[in-house]
Design a protein around this motif. Structure first.
Motif, PDB file in Angstrom:
ATOM      1  N   LEU A  74      -3.572  -5.494  -2.644  1.00 59.28           N
ATOM      2  CA  LEU A  74      -3.988  -5.296  -4.041  1.00 59.28           C
ATOM      3  C   LEU A  74      -5.516  -5.185  -4.140  1.00 59.28           C
ATOM      4  N   THR A  75      -6.206  -5.966  -3.309  1.00 65.11           N
ATOM      5  CA  THR A  75      -7.669  -5.899  -3.313  1.00 65.11           C
ATOM      6  C   THR A  75      -8.133  -4.520  -2.849  1.00 65.11           C
ATOM      7  N   LEU A  93       0.832  -1.216   0.000  1.00 66.86           N
ATOM      8  CA  LEU A  93       0.000   0.000   0.000  1.00 66.86           C
ATOM      9  C   LEU A  93       0.863   1.261   0.000  1.00 66.86           C
ATOM     10  N   VAL A  94       1.917   1.243   0.835  1.00 62.36           N
ATOM     11  CA  VAL A  94       2.822   2.406   0.906  1.00 62.36           C
ATOM     12  C   VAL A  94       3.535   2.584  -0.434  1.00 62.36           C
ATOM     13  N   ALA A  95       3.979   1.472  -1.006  1.00 62.02           N
ATOM     14  CA  ALA A  95       4.687   1.542  -2.298  1.00 62.02           C
ATOM     15  C   ALA A  95       3.779   2.066  -3.405  1.00 62.02           C
ATOM     16  N   LEU A  96       2.485   1.771  -3.278  1.00 58.93           N
ATOM     17  CA  LEU A  96       1.549   2.282  -4.288  1.00 58.93           C
ATOM     18  C   LEU A  96       1.382   3.789  -4.165  1.00 58.93           C
ATOM     19  N   ILE A  97       1.452   4.272  -2.922  1.00 57.51           N
ATOM     20  CA  ILE A  97       1.289   5.715  -2.700  1.00 57.51           C
ATOM     21  C   ILE A  97       2.563   6.459  -3.121  1.00 57.51           C
ATOM     22  N   TRP A  98       3.731   5.930  -2.722  1.00 56.76           N
ATOM     23  CA  TRP A  98       5.002   6.593  -3.054  1.00 56.76           C
ATOM     24  C   TRP A  98       5.614   6.032  -4.335  1.00 56.76           C
ATOM     25  N   ALA A 135       8.993   1.989  -6.354  1.00 53.76           N
ATOM     26  CA  ALA A 135       8.585   1.050  -7.421  1.00 53.76           C
ATOM     27  C   ALA A 135       9.462  -0.207  -7.425  1.00 53.76           C
ATOM     28  N   GLY A 136      10.740  -0.032  -7.145  1.00 50.22           N
ATOM     29  CA  GLY A 136      11.662  -1.172  -7.139  1.00 50.22           C
ATOM     30  C   GLY A 136      11.258  -2.202  -6.098  1.00 50.22           C
ATOM     31  N   TRP A 137      10.896  -1.718  -4.907  1.00 44.08           N
ATOM     32  CA  TRP A 137      10.479  -2.631  -3.835  1.00 44.08           C
ATOM     33  C   TRP A 137       9.198  -3.365  -4.199  1.00 44.08           C
ATOM     34  N   LEU A 138       8.296  -2.627  -4.817  1.00 49.11           N
ATOM     35  CA  LEU A 138       7.026  -3.233  -5.213  1.00 49.11           C
ATOM     36  C   LEU A 138       7.263  -4.363  -6.215  1.00 49.11           C
ATOM     37  N   GLU A 139       8.164  -4.115  -7.137  1.00 49.29           N
ATOM     38  CA  GLU A 139       8.510  -5.133  -8.133  1.00 49.29           C
ATOM     39  C   GLU A 139       9.017  -6.408  -7.463  1.00 49.29           C
ATOM     40  N   VAL A 140       9.915  -6.210  -6.476  1.00 51.67           N
ATOM     41  CA  VAL A 140      10.488  -7.375  -5.776  1.00 51.67           C
ATOM     42  C   VAL A 140       9.387  -8.156  -5.066  1.00 51.67           C
TER      43      VAL A 140
END
Lengths: 326, 204, 227
Positions: free
Chosen positions: C109-110, B18-23, B28-33
């Motif tokens: 994600l949901t 959720l935090v990675a989606l906001i920032w 983005a790199g962390w979200l990818e991992v």
């Protein structure tokens, strides 16, 4: 584990066969008949909602299981006979022009706006069970795209998509058959694809561009929940006007709100609208399935529903008369 | 303490996403991992589920329990298709043709069977559910959409009738939108409860 | 038609008969067809997952580091090993950690997807129908548009109310006010209409599959007869 596996869309497309401990025939039958993923999802949603609705009403009458198989056999055989008879002895009707729904015109306009140099991503996200219906809708559209010189790629999100893509391309007469790119991970994969603007994620198959690079994303869908996954995980990151859809008739209701909100630009649901779309695009519609047989099947269901209402009304009237007498 | 670790992991992984989606794009790199790991784990979870199924059926065969012949069919089919895929390659056209030869007719027939069973079940629909606003509107709606499905009314090409048909076809939008919002709110609450550790679908 | 086509056609014919034998009851042929389908599908999916996910995403990165472990490759490997331990009764609980991680990610994600992809657009779509540009034409109220907007708003509220009503008044047998009953009935009507369309949609898709399958068998038999 099963709910999680199911959630990520990586579960087998068929359910596990019933265990020996399940002895009640109804349980076994329910499990076996809900074999296909979409069937299972739809039945689950309907069952939950109807069960929820039913709670405030007097309890429903329990079905008499002893009569169940008798009804099933007679009606099943009658219906099979009618359908086979129509297939054998009634020629398919010539295609008639009819009123074109607004969502079909919207799809046609979006398709005709495509030109050489535009990139389109065709997402094949249906199961073998509905492939005939989907192919009859998708093949003329793919022929149109190929004729326009549009650059397109085929993305599959289910393992069976690898061979369904070959079947679709060969039915559409497209040569050479384009390579189908497999996207793993169900909704995780869709989300990863949508947010990855610089194509750096190891998850994404090689050869695929960032979703924003595609002028249009054409979804070939037979599952309402999978359609929802694309709307929830991908559409917020791409903005409006990107998604087009060809969906099985069973998803027509699910697409309505997303079309009304502008998340889907245009769509076609079912073979009849598919034939209309093919005509609008100047393509030869596919004659699948036999339209007369389809009409016979629909009329049989109408008769059955009316009979069900009449017999219920008759039973109620008989009950009332009995009560009055006593 | 032992029980707290999975709750902590679920909460932290959810919060991280959720935090990675906001920032974006800083995280983005962390979200990818995280997504990469999640896809791998989901795939292994599916394989473990299949292995569990195979183990259960192998036990059934070894113990010659009632119905073991079905287990033989299942395991035999699994081995043929798995070994074929691993040796010939899962994109080999010949291999895919054989897979299609089984999957296509079996799945299409099962879906077709559903049509026959639905027809049989519809005969007793109103006896089982009784009369209510829901069942009556369901029955009328089903009849209307069956008539529209025939395509005869559309073929008449009467402009006024086409307008009426357009309204009828758009009518389920209201119910579907209400259902979507209702289910969406439910899913949202469930997601929040999982991230906050109040719901534990991975086991106590 | 070559020999391979004949064999594949015969397999399809036999499987169709086996599945339709369910009309006679839950019998050996129907069950055999189901188990065959489950076996073939599972084997195929397992092969696809291994070659398309496990090997390129889990094993190849380790090989790319020449066997030297980096945290980015070790963590998923460890989590997968914990999952595999679920196969053994004594170590079943080890699988909770990777599953908790997966559940957490899916929940996030949901939350993001439902709120941005369904709730916000659907609610906005209701509100947007009342925008001045739609409900007015040349400064005059466009009554058709206004009625449509009010109809949709009331319908959605009634459906949501019916949802809430059923959930919170389970088993409540007390008399309810006319307004509550009325709104609930309106919601039921809208839900019934939607169910009607869903029912016909699913039936049409199933019927299409049935007719297409019967048509394939007819074509196969005709081609056998005509050579």
């Amino acid at each position: 584990m099963e709910p999680i596996v199911a959630e990520v869309g990586m579960q087998p497309e068929v359910s596990v066969p019933p265990e020996e401990s399940e002895t009640a025939e109804e349980q076994r039958v329910a499990q076996d008949l809900l074999l296909l993923r979409s069937q299972k999802e739809r039945a689950e949603v309907l069952r939950n909602l109807i069960a929820e609705e039913g709670k405030a009403f007097p309890p429903a009458h329990k079905p008499k299981s002893s009569h169940k198989s008798w009804y099933r056999l007679v009606i099943g055989l009658l219906m099979l006979t009618a359908l086979i008879g129509t297939l054998l002895f009634v020629p398919p009707p010539a295609l008639k022009e009819g009123a074109v729904p607004a969502h079909v015109i919207a799809l046609q306009e979006a398709m005709q706006a495509l030109g050489a140099g535009d990139k389109v991503l065709v997402v094949l996200d249906y199961q073998p069970a509905t492939s005939r219906e989907m192919v009859s809708m998708a093949a003329p559209v793919l022929q149109f795209i190929a004729e326009r010189g549009v650059s397109w790629q085929l993305l599959v999100t289910q393992p069976s998509g690898l061979w369904l893509a070959q079947e679709l391309a060969s039915t559409a007469g497209i040569t050479p058959i384009p390579e189908a790119i497999y996207l793993p991970g169900g909704n995780l994969g869709v989300f990863a694809l949508a947010i990855d603007q610089n194509q750096s994620s190891p998850l994404l198959p090689s050869g695929l561009s960032a979703l924003n690079d595609y002028r249009a994303i054409l979804l070939l869908e037979d599952s309402g929940s999978q359609f929802q996954v694309w709307m929830e995980q991908a559409s917020p990151w791409l903005g409006k006007g990107r998604f087009l859809a060809l969906v099985a008739k069973q998803d027509a209701a699910m697409v309505l709100p997303y079309y009304d909100s502008g998340q889907v630009t245009g769509y076609v649901a079912g073979t009849q609208e598919g034939a209309l779309m093919a005509q609008l695009l100047g393509q030869q519609p596919m004659h699948l399935p036999h339209e007369r047989a389809l009409q016979v099947g629909l009329i049989i269901m109408m008769v059955i529903l009316i009979l069900s209402m009449i017999t219920k009304a008759e039973a109620d009237a008989t009950g009332r008369r009995r009560e009055e007498k006593t | 303490m032992k029980k707290a670790i999975p709750i902590l992991i679920a909460g932290l992984s959810g919060l991280l996403v959720l935090v990675a989606l906001i920032w974006q794009p800083q995280l983005a790199g962390w979200l990818e991992v995280v997504l990469n790991w999640a896809v791998i784990i989901a795939s292994v979870a599916a394989l473990v589920a299949m292995a569990t199924l195979l183990l259960a059926h192998t036990r059934k065969i070894i113990m010659v329990r009632h119905g073991f012949i079905y287990s033989v069919i299942l395991i035999g089919a699994f081995l043929v298709s798995f070994v074929g895929g691993m040796t010939a390659g899962v994109e080999n056209p010949s291999y895919l043709r054989w897979i299609a030869a089984i999957q296509q007719p079996a799945e299409a027939s099962l879906l077709g069977l559903a049509a026959l069973v639905m027809a049989a079940a519809a005969l007793r629909l109103f006896h089982q559910r009784g009369w209510s606003a829901l069942t009556v509107s369901f029955g009328i709606s089903a009849l209307v959409f069956l008539v529209l499905g025939l395509g005869w009314l559309q073929a008449l090409q009467i402009p006024q009738l086409d307008i009426v048909i357009g309204y009828l076809e758009a009518l389920p939008l209201v119910g579907m939108r209400g259902l979507l919002i209702g289910m969406g709110l439910g899913a949202l609450l469930l997601g929040l409860r999982i991230v906050l550790g109040l719901e534990r679908p991975y086991g106590e | 038609m070559n020999a391979l086509d004949v064999i594949i056609g015969l397999i399809g014919f036999a499987l169709t008969l086996m599945v339709f034998s369910y009309l006679l009851g839950y019998n050996f042929f129907f069950r055999a067809a189901l188990y065959l389908l489950v076996g073939i599908s599972s084997g195929y999916i397992a092969a696809v997952l291994i070659t398309k996910v496990i090997l390129p995403l889990l094993i190849a990165p380790i090989q790319a580091h020449n066997g030297q472990f980096s945290p980015l490759t070790v963590v998923p490997l460890l989590l997968c090993l914990l999952l595999v331990l679920m196969l053994f009764p004594r170590t079943v609980s080890a699988g909770k950690l990777p599953l908790a991680f997966l559940v957490g990610v899916m929940a996030a994600l949901t939350i993001a997807g439902v709120s941005r992809g369904t709730l916000a657009p659907q609610l906005l779509s209701i509100v947007n129908r009342f925008s001045p540009s739609l409900v007015q034409t040349d400064g005059e109220p466009a009554w058709g548009q206004i009625l449509e907007a009010v109809f949709i708003l009331l319908g959605v509220v009634a459906v949501l109310f019916t949802f809430h009503h059923r959930t919170h008044l389970k088993g409540d047998t007390e008399a309810r006010s006319g307004l509550v009953e009325g709104l609930s009935s309106v919601g039921q009507v809208f839900i019934g209409i939607t169910f009607g369309m869903l029912f016909v949609g699913f039936y049409t898709t199933a019927l299409t599959a049935l007719i297409a399958q019967l048509g394939t068998i007819k074509d196969f038999i005709l081609s056998l007869i005509t050579g």
